[in-house]
Design a protein around this motif. Structure first.
Motif, short mmCIF file in Angstrom:
data_model
loop_
_atom_site.label_atom_id
_atom_site.label_comp_id
_atom_site.label_asym_id
_atom_site.label_seq_id
_atom_site.Cartn_x
_atom_site.Cartn_y
_atom_site.Cartn_z
N ALA A 5 56.12 39.75 48.92
CA ALA A 5 55.39 40.88 48.33
C ALA A 5 54.49 40.39 47.20
CB ALA A 5 56.37 41.92 47.81
N ALA A 6 55.03 39.49 46.37
CA ALA A 6 54.26 39.00 45.23
C ALA A 6 53.02 38.26 45.69
CB ALA A 6 55.13 38.09 44.38
N TYR A 7 53.20 37.36 46.67
CA TYR A 7 52.03 36.61 47.13
C TYR A 7 51.04 37.52 47.85
CZ TYR A 7 53.84 32.27 45.48
OH TYR A 7 54.27 31.30 44.65
N ALA A 9 50.51 40.61 47.08
CA ALA A 9 49.81 41.33 46.02
C ALA A 9 48.72 40.45 45.41
CB ALA A 9 50.79 41.77 44.94
N VAL A 10 49.05 39.20 45.14
CA VAL A 10 48.08 38.29 44.55
C VAL A 10 46.87 38.15 45.46
CG1 VAL A 10 47.63 35.89 43.91
CG2 VAL A 10 49.75 36.99 43.21
N PHE A 11 47.14 37.97 46.75
CA PHE A 11 46.00 37.82 47.66
C PHE A 11 45.20 39.10 47.78
CE2 PHE A 11 48.20 33.95 49.02
CZ PHE A 11 47.12 33.09 48.93
N VAL A 13 44.74 41.33 45.41
CA VAL A 13 43.91 41.45 44.21
C VAL A 13 42.71 40.52 44.30
CG1 VAL A 13 43.85 41.05 41.73
CG2 VAL A 13 45.80 42.22 42.75
N ILE A 14 42.95 39.29 44.72
CA ILE A 14 41.83 38.33 44.80
C ILE A 14 40.85 38.75 45.88
CG2 ILE A 14 41.24 35.95 45.43
CD1 ILE A 14 43.90 35.18 44.01
N PHE A 17 38.65 41.41 44.51
CA PHE A 17 37.66 40.80 43.63
C PHE A 17 36.51 40.19 44.44
CE2 PHE A 17 35.87 37.32 41.18
CZ PHE A 17 35.70 37.90 39.93
N LEU A 18 36.90 39.43 45.49
CA LEU A 18 35.89 38.79 46.35
C LEU A 18 35.01 39.82 47.03
CD1 LEU A 18 37.63 35.87 48.28
CD2 LEU A 18 35.44 35.79 47.10
N MET A 21 32.61 41.29 44.68
CA MET A 21 31.59 40.31 44.34
C MET A 21 30.56 40.20 45.46
SD MET A 21 32.44 36.55 42.91
CE MET A 21 32.66 35.71 44.45
N ILE A 22 31.05 40.18 46.70
CA ILE A 22 30.14 39.99 47.82
C ILE A 22 29.31 41.25 48.06
CG2 ILE A 22 30.08 39.69 50.33
CD1 ILE A 22 32.39 37.64 49.89
N THR D 83 41.29 40.39 36.67
CA THR D 83 41.83 40.14 38.00
C THR D 83 43.10 39.31 37.94
OG1 THR D 83 39.53 40.02 38.65
CG2 THR D 83 41.14 39.38 40.28
N ALA D 87 47.02 40.56 38.60
CA ALA D 87 47.82 39.94 39.65
C ALA D 87 49.11 39.36 39.08
CB ALA D 87 47.01 38.85 40.34
N THR D 91 53.11 40.11 39.92
CA THR D 91 54.10 39.10 40.33
C THR D 91 55.27 39.08 39.36
OG1 THR D 91 52.98 37.38 39.06
CG2 THR D 91 52.35 37.58 41.36
N LEU D 94 57.55 41.88 40.24
CA LEU D 94 58.28 41.64 41.49
C LEU D 94 59.32 40.53 41.32
CD1 LEU D 94 55.35 42.01 44.01
CD2 LEU D 94 57.41 43.41 43.92
#
Lengths: 45, 234, 221, 224
Positions: A5-7, A9-11, A13-14, A17-18, A21-22, D83, D87, D91, D94
């Motif tokens: 879940a944590a990873y 979430a990180v992806f 969010v990124i 952002f991407l 940006m695009i 950002t 994030a 984490t 979690l």
């Protein structure tokens, strides 16, 4: 479980952002295209 | 020299408000600045009043470099725009007392009373400014400008919204100031009021001085009417 | 010094005439205290632990109201421009406004504080004076940063909303230190109070200096 | 061109880091799989502080030169700060749930990061209400400066609260750290660092082009 879940979430969010940006970049390119056309029209007319 | 500007430029973002203004104003001159809205005359006046910092260029007020001694320069400047910068909740006397203390005026009470008399506000001297008409408001604004006896008086569209009576008072005070040897710079788009007592006239367009002439010379009138019609003078 | 006193005197005369700033701060502060009484009425916790928090929520939000009023007065009729024309440095102008904001906040707090004592069934004793001293420091901290932030937020369309958004995150150290110091005084366990007072003093010194130096960037076009 | 190389490097290092985090690094004895969150949590936290530092550099650069490029620099740093810290807070939450129990523990570092995040968000909110670029740059630089000098004072006060009210604070990675774990953390740091550098440069370039296009538009409009 929590680690995935944590990873995730990180992806997410990124990715957001991407994506922002695009889409900003696309907006600028569109605007640039518009300006170019405007200039072309003026030179033609 | 009352005011010396050297290649003053001011940009707001991409917009160039002033594109290099070099101007010398002698002591005792009455300079009228003409120009359309957005031509840059207000920006120039605000820079001269140290309210706005120029992007580039040097400015001297009475020989004082504004960048080095801004407070000393401000002490010699009186600035009046269509905003009078008066506190609506204060009476004329309280307003003038406050500004007088900021400027460190000597014999303040005496000076305030003589000014109030001169602008004709004796009877309203202890009413809050909130209740004043535009004309009365501007008269008090004139009193605020004269309070610290400035040697350089900057006026930005001072006639806007004034009744005939107030215009007369303002003109009378300007005449007095001129005979007392003060320097005046005035912006307006009212040609008649601008040329009434001015000694020199300047037209600003798109941030640049496009015309300089004697205010009494008929050629100035022609240049102005042409500017208004065509845009840029030859 | 002279210009500072002129600004303070002018603000006091205006306040005596329209009574906007202090009344709104006072009313808001009292309302916050009352709402907290209802919010925590049913839970059985020690009042001495909870009370300092409610007091500082009341103070810091009331202060934001006061800052908004104080700036509205300068923005009205472009009076701020008139102040910028005067032969005083931007730093002096800043200090003058900090002083008058601080005075008004203190007057409102001077009325809220006794009500706080009554609502929480505390005693009017020496502790009360110590809390007042802490309130002085905390309020000066809030005024020092609030004065410059309110001139920044004044440039936006939604200035009344923008001020708390900018101010609350930056005043976190003041709130923490003031609440903890007040709590230590009220509970009588004052072992850590000196470090809180240092935090408050440090905050005030740092922000007064920094704002004094950069205030011209916040007010000039 | 450089950006493309950086993008490829970032992608490769991120895939390597993911592989190492989930398959290479051993399962930690006390915390189980949840400990794997730390490999990303710590680099993200550091990049949050890096953002604060870069914003401060942008602010100082702008005050010294008045050049809008420093404003873009600071704004980009703040955008990445929001950002990465957001994030990282997720984490952290979690990780906290399975290990400590609560979703959120108001310990010193978490609180500081949250406040920093709020300052960055306030910075952006302020900017969005200032249409004039020059004024926006100036006022947000003032706020940025005030916000960034808040960070150490904030840290001090939050740290004092924690030391004076001892709570159940378990330091991250309570168990022993094996060399494999250390290596994984290093690779993960590299991946996050490269990602940060890539996003920073790309966004900065976009901001610059955007300004130029806005300028062109103004010029075109002026000649209408």
């Amino acid at each position: 479980m929590f680690a995935f879940a944590a990873y995730g979430a990180v992806f997410t969010v990124i990715f957001v952002f991407l994506w922002m940006m695009i889409s900003r970049q696309n907006r600028i390119e569109k605007k640039l295209e518009q300006i170019k056309n405007q200039l072309k029209d003026r030179n033609a007319g | 020299m009352a005011l010396e500007s050297e290649d003053i430029r001011k940009t707001f973002g991409y917009f160039t408000a002033l594109g290099g203004v070099t101007l010398k104003v002698k002591r005792g001159e009455f300079l009228a600045l003409f120009g359309r809205n957005g031509a840059g005359k207000t920006t120039f006046l605000k820079i001269a009043a140290t309210l706005v910092k120029p992007t580039q260029g040097r400015l001297r007020i009475e020989g004082i470099d504004v960048r080095e001694q801004p407070e000393e320069a401000r002490r010699r400047i009186g600035f009046l725009s269509h905003n009078t910068y008066l506190y609506r909740d204060l009476t004329p006397i309280e307003n003038l007392r406050f500004f007088g203390r900021l400027y460190g005026v000597q014999d303040l009470d005496e000076r305030i009373h003589s000014l109030i008399d001169r602008v004709g506000l004796q009877r309203r001297a202890s009413d809050p400014v909130r209740s004043f008409s535009r004309g009365l408001h501007q008269r008090l604004g004139v009193a605020r400008v004269m309070l610290h006896d400035p040697s350089l008086i900057l006026l930005d569209e001072p006639y806007t919204g004034l009744d005939a009576n107030a215009v007369d008072t303002l003109n009378q005070m300007l005449d007095e100031a001129i005979s007392a040897g003060k320097t005046i710079i005035l912006t307006t788009h009212d040609l008649e009021q601008g040329l009434r007592a001015a000694s020199r006239a300047i037209i600003i367009d798109r941030g640049k001085i496009v015309f300089t002439g004697d205010a009494r010379d008929p050629a100035t009138r022609d240049a102005y009417s042409q500017y208004i019609r065509v845009g840029v003078t030859p | 010094m002279k210009s500072m006193s002129a600004i303070i005197f002018k603000d006091i005369v205006i306040e005596m005439r329209n009574k906007e700033s202090i009344t709104s701060m006072l009313m808001f502060g009292v309302l916050v205290l009352v709402v907290f009484q209802f919010a925590f009425e049913t839970i059985n916790v020690e009042r001495g632990l909870l009370a300092p928090g409610t007091l500082w929520v009341a103070f810091s939000f009331a202060a934001i109201l006061g800052l908004n009023r104080s700036l509205a007065m300068e923005i009205d009729n472009d009076c701020l421009q008139g102040l910028l024309l005067a032969p005083i440095s931007r730093g002096e102008l800043y200090l003058g406004k900090v002083a008058s904001n601080f005075i008004f906040m203190m007057i409102a707090e001077a009325i809220v504080l006794p009500l706080f004592v009554v609502f929480n069934n505390l005693d009017f004793n020496l502790k009360f004076l110590e809390v007042a001293a802490i309130a002085c420091l905390g309020t000066l901290g809030i005024a020092s940063i609030g004065t410059i932030l309110s001139t920044i937020s004044a440039n936006t369309r939604i200035k009344e909303v923008m001020l708390p958004v900018l101010q609350i995150p930056l005043t976190v150290p003041v709130i923490i230190a003031s609440v903890e110091a007040t709590r230590e005084v009220l509970t009588g366990d004052t072992r850590g109070i000196s470090s809180w007072l240092y935090v408050l003093a440090g905050f005030i010194i740092v922000y007064l200096t920094a704002s004094y130096l950069v205030f011209e960037f916040a007010v000039e076009e | 061109m450089k950006l493309k190389v950086l993008a490829i490097l970032t992608l490769v290092s991120m895939l390597t880091a993911l592989y190492m985090i989930f398959l290479y690094a051993p399962r930690e004895a006390l915390q189980g799989d949840a400990q794997r969150i730390f490999y990303i949590h710590v680099p993200l936290a550091i990049s949050g502080y890096v953002s604060a530092f870069l914003l401060l550099i942008g602010v100082i650069g702008f005050f010294r030169t008045g050049d809008l490029k420093w404003d873009r620099f600071g704004e980009t740093a703040a955008a990445l700060g929001v950002t990465f810290i957001s994030a990282q807070l997720i984490t952290g939450s979690l990780w906290s749930r399975p290990i400590w129990g609560p979703w959120w523990v108001w310990d010193a570092r978490t609180t500081l990061q949250l406040v920093l995040d709020l300052i960055f968000i306030a910075y952006f909110m302020l900017r969005s209400y200032l249409p004039d670029p020059q004024k926006r740059a100036k006022l947000s630089a003032v706020f940025g400066l005030l916000g960034m000098i808040d960070v150490p004072i904030n840290y001090l006060s939050i740290y004092l609260v924690r030391t004076q009210h001892p709570q159940a604070v378990v330091s991250p990675g309570g168990g022993g750290v094996s060399p494999e774990m250390g290596l994984t953390l290093t690779v993960s740091f590299t991946a996050v660092g490269l990602l940060y550098a890539y996003l920073f440069n790309r966004r900065l370039a976009i901001a610059k082009v955007e300004e130029e296009v806005d300028y062109l538009e103004q010029v075109v409009l002026a000649h209408e």
